[in-house]
Design a protein around this motif. Structure first.
Motif, PDB file in Angstrom:
ATOM      1  N   HIS A  11       0.837  -1.192   0.000  1.00 39.08           N
ATOM      2  CA  HIS A  11       0.000   0.000   0.000  1.00 39.08           C
ATOM      3  C   HIS A  11       0.877   1.249   0.000  1.00 39.08           C
ATOM      4  CE1 HIS A  11      -3.672  -2.258   1.735  1.00 39.08           C
ATOM      5  NE2 HIS A  11      -3.829  -2.047   0.461  1.00 39.08           N
ATOM      6  N   ASN A  12       0.367   2.294  -0.621  1.00 35.26           N
ATOM      7  CA  ASN A  12       1.120   3.542  -0.708  1.00 35.26           C
ATOM      8  C   ASN A  12       0.161   4.722  -0.536  1.00 35.26           C
ATOM      9  OD1 ASN A  12       3.546   5.070  -1.218  1.00 35.26           O
ATOM     10  ND2 ASN A  12       2.682   5.586  -3.221  1.00 35.26           N
ATOM     11  N   GLU A  66      -4.055   2.930  -2.473  1.00 34.12           N
ATOM     12  CA  GLU A  66      -3.225   2.839  -3.672  1.00 34.12           C
ATOM     13  C   GLU A  66      -2.242   1.697  -3.477  1.00 34.12           C
ATOM     14  OE1 GLU A  66      -1.586   6.296  -6.143  1.00 34.12           O
ATOM     15  OE2 GLU A  66       0.101   5.776  -4.809  1.00 34.12           O
ATOM     16  N   HIS A 110      -9.356  -1.940  -6.797  1.00 26.86           N
ATOM     17  CA  HIS A 110      -9.619  -1.137  -5.606  1.00 26.86           C
ATOM     18  C   HIS A 110     -10.633  -1.798  -4.673  1.00 26.86           C
ATOM     19  CE1 HIS A 110     -12.612   0.315  -8.593  1.00 26.86           C
ATOM     20  NE2 HIS A 110     -13.412   0.401  -7.542  1.00 26.86           N
ATOM     21  N   ILE A 156      -1.533  -0.490 -15.370  1.00 25.00           N
ATOM     22  CA  ILE A 156      -0.843   0.301 -14.348  1.00 25.00           C
ATOM     23  C   ILE A 156      -0.873   1.779 -14.740  1.00 25.00           C
ATOM     24  CG2 ILE A 156       0.644  -1.632 -13.737  1.00 25.00           C
ATOM     25  CD1 ILE A 156       2.320   1.242 -15.416  1.00 25.00           C
ATOM     26  N   GLU A 157      -0.561   2.609 -13.747  1.00 27.79           N
ATOM     27  CA  GLU A 157      -0.375   4.036 -14.014  1.00 27.79           C
ATOM     28  C   GLU A 157       1.074   4.376 -13.739  1.00 27.79           C
ATOM     29  OE1 GLU A 157      -1.285   7.883 -11.487  1.00 27.79           O
ATOM     30  OE2 GLU A 157      -3.156   7.110 -12.350  1.00 27.79           O
ATOM     31  N   ARG A 158       1.711   5.059 -14.699  1.00 29.64           N
ATOM     32  CA  ARG A 158       3.106   5.478 -14.551  1.00 29.64           C
ATOM     33  C   ARG A 158       3.223   6.906 -15.085  1.00 29.64           C
ATOM     34  NH1 ARG A 158       7.218   1.887 -17.773  1.00 29.64           N
ATOM     35  NH2 ARG A 158       6.512   0.315 -16.256  1.00 29.64           N
ATOM     36  N   ILE A 175       1.026  -0.242  -5.047  1.00 32.99           N
ATOM     37  CA  ILE A 175       2.130  -0.024  -5.980  1.00 32.99           C
ATOM     38  C   ILE A 175       3.050  -1.236  -6.023  1.00 32.99           C
ATOM     39  CG2 ILE A 175       2.089   2.470  -5.568  1.00 32.99           C
ATOM     40  CD1 ILE A 175       4.730   2.061  -3.971  1.00 32.99           C
ATOM     41  N   SER A 214       6.339  -2.641  -5.266  1.00 33.52           N
ATOM     42  CA  SER A 214       7.394  -2.274  -4.325  1.00 33.52           C
ATOM     43  C   SER A 214       8.694  -3.020  -4.582  1.00 33.52           C
ATOM     44  CB  SER A 214       6.931  -2.540  -2.889  1.00 33.52           C
ATOM     45  OG  SER A 214       6.568  -3.899  -2.730  1.00 33.52           O
ATOM     46  N   ARG A 228      -5.902   7.084  -2.824  1.00 35.84           N
ATOM     47  CA  ARG A 228      -6.107   7.791  -4.083  1.00 35.84           C
ATOM     48  C   ARG A 228      -7.609   7.858  -4.345  1.00 35.84           C
ATOM     49  NH1 ARG A 228      -3.428   6.122  -8.541  1.00 35.84           N
ATOM     50  NH2 ARG A 228      -5.139   6.161 -10.016  1.00 35.84           N
ATOM     51  N   ASP A 253       5.247   1.536 -10.074  1.00 32.26           N
ATOM     52  CA  ASP A 253       4.038   1.479 -10.891  1.00 32.26           C
ATOM     53  C   ASP A 253       2.816   1.291  -9.995  1.00 32.26           C
ATOM     54  OD1 ASP A 253       5.462   1.732 -13.227  1.00 32.26           O
ATOM     55  OD2 ASP A 253       5.446  -0.402 -13.729  1.00 32.26           O
ATOM     56  N   VAL A 254       1.745   2.020 -10.287  1.00 33.36           N
ATOM     57  CA  VAL A 254       0.500   1.910  -9.534  1.00 33.36           C
ATOM     58  C   VAL A 254      -0.388   0.882 -10.221  1.00 33.36           C
ATOM     59  CG1 VAL A 254      -1.542   3.129  -8.696  1.00 33.36           C
ATOM     60  CG2 VAL A 254       0.663   4.314  -8.791  1.00 33.36           C
TER      61      VAL A 254
END
Length: 444
Positions: A329-330, A371, A403, A426-428, A373, A375, A333, A392-393
């Motif tokens: 977890h990060n 969020e 989610h 992913i989102e980058r 990610i 790791s 969002r 990367d998310v």
């Protein structure tokens, strides 16, 4: 997910604690206290109340004194009679400052200790909640095993703390009682590992319920403990004094008593991670949660025995990271979703993280969600070869928006079975990207 076994497989070299009379007790007429637990990443997560504050701990037979850590701004707990000490645990870093505290009230149901010592680690980097997906505030071990006969029912997700004066050992033909050696507040069991040529190599293993891994072995060619040819270098976890690295592999088998497990996962940690430990004595490694969860167990430290009985997990395949990707977890969002006909504000009470959903008049729902990610990523793994990167998310796995899934569930989606094609959205850098790879065996 980055393993936290290194942190939990602690062998602390601590400054001397002031000795005080302390013990957990049940009411005189109560035979046992049953406590339900969550089993997350092979770790036993139990509720513990400290000085009136309700917290969550890992039950860790490898730790001598309770350790409190990961106190956020939202956590409030009083600790008593505080002094500063220096502690060192596993890892390749430096010793750290901590607080020693005496005279604390611990409660697990009706099991109570009103004069418990503990340590408080102030380093905010010691935070394993992000890797487990739920808040975890500390570890607790030897004091419970010392004061009770502890029955761990992995299949039923419960422990029983038995009053030793009222407990009666009952023989069962399906179980086996083995000697348990208690040394310096830690428990050891004898076993054997099968390496090359199916040769049995006798080993003395720390029994470590606080390790999420299966088996750790110390490289010792003179004792027959050679690292198998098929191995890879990996991050094994984090100790109190830093990161732990080593070789991951598998052994042909491990024997404990009359029980044998074939093709067991194993790791050989590097010696640099054990700078705080000058002498291993006759110990050869540790047996952790991925093996222990295959049994229901009764620990009796006073008699020096452990009773094992196979449960429904016994024949389950060992868990390998087929994708080669670690998650955590990060923070939180917002996500936006189209909805039908509602407006207002809804709180999802079933969410582990207390999602808040805002329903807008234009039929859009904004949800505050965890969020997740990347790791860590293993070199040469399917995920690495596909182009995934740390940071990367993760947005979706095989079309499933993640989610609404817990962290451990997302990891399961990414590691379902050999040969399965995985598509990860992913989102980058504010751009959505899709990657695809096929899961493959770590060892052929």
């Amino acid at each position: 997910m980055k393993k936290i076994l290194g942190f939990i497989a602690l062998l602390l070299m601590l400054l001397p604690f002031m000795v005080s009379a302390q013990s957990f007790k049940l009411p005189n007429d109560q035979e046992f206290q049953k406590i339900n637990f969550e089993l997350i990443n092979n770790l036993i997560i139990i509720p513990v109340e400290i000085n009136g504050s309700k917290l969550t701990f890992v039950l860790d037979s490898g730790v001598s004194k309770p350790i409190l850590f990961n106190l956020s701004d939202q956590d409030s707990v009083q600790i008593n009679n505080v002094s500063e000490v220096t502690i060192r645990g596993l890892g390749d870093g430096e010793p750290m400052k901590a607080l020693s505290s005496q005279g604390n009230a611990f409660k697990l149901g009706k099991a109570k200790n009103y004069n418990q010592d503990l340590y408080v680690v102030l380093d905010k980097d010691i935070n394993f909640s992000t890797s487990l997906g739920i808040p975890v505030h500390g570890i607790l071990g030897y004091d419970l095993f010392r004061d009770f006969i502890v029955e761990v029912n992995y299949s039923g997700r419960s422990i029983k703390l038995h009053n030793p004066s009222l407990y009666k050992h009952v023989k069962n033909r399906k179980s086996q009682t083995l000697p348990l050696t208690i040394e310096r507040k830690k428990a050891y069991v004898d076993g054997a590992v099968l390496l090359k040529d199916e040769e049995d190599v006798p080993v003395k293993l720390l029994v470590d319920t606080g390790s999420s891994d299966a088996l750790w072995l110390f490289h010792a060619p003179e004792k027959g403990l050679e690292i198998p040819e098929k191995n890879y270098e990996d991050y094994l976890g984090r100790g109190l004094s830093g990161d732990i690295f080593g070789k991951r592999t598998k052994v042909n088998g491990i024997k404990i008593g009359d029980f044998e497990l074939k093709d067991a996962k194993a790791a050989f940690p590097y010696r640099e991670s054990f700078g705080s430990i000058q002498n291993w004595g006759d110990r050869n490694g540790s047996v952790g949660g991925e093996i222990l969860k295959r049994f229901n167990m009764i620990f009796d430290y006073r008699r020096g025995t452990v009773t094992l009985k196979k449960n429904g997990n016994f024949k389950a395949p060992f868990q390998y990271n087929l994708a080669g990707i670690e998650l955590q977890h990060n923070g939180l969002r917002y996500i936006a979703e189209s909805i039908a006909d509602f407006t207002g504000v809804v709180r999802d009470d079933d969410s582990t993280f207390g999602n808040v959903q805002i329903l807008l008049e234009n039929k859009t729902r904004l949800s505050l969600v965890p969020e997740i990610i990347v790791s860590g990523i293993r070199a040469g793994s399917p995920a690495a070869e596909a182009g995934l990167q740390e940071g990367d998310v993760i947005l979706a796995v095989n079309g499933k928006r993640i989610h609404r899934y817990k962290l451990q569930e997302v990891l399961k989606l990414l590691n379902e079975k050999e040969g399965k094609r995985i598509r990860v959205l992913i989102e980058r850098y504010n751009t959505d990207l899709m990657f695809s790879f096929v899961l493959k065996k770590v060892f052929d």
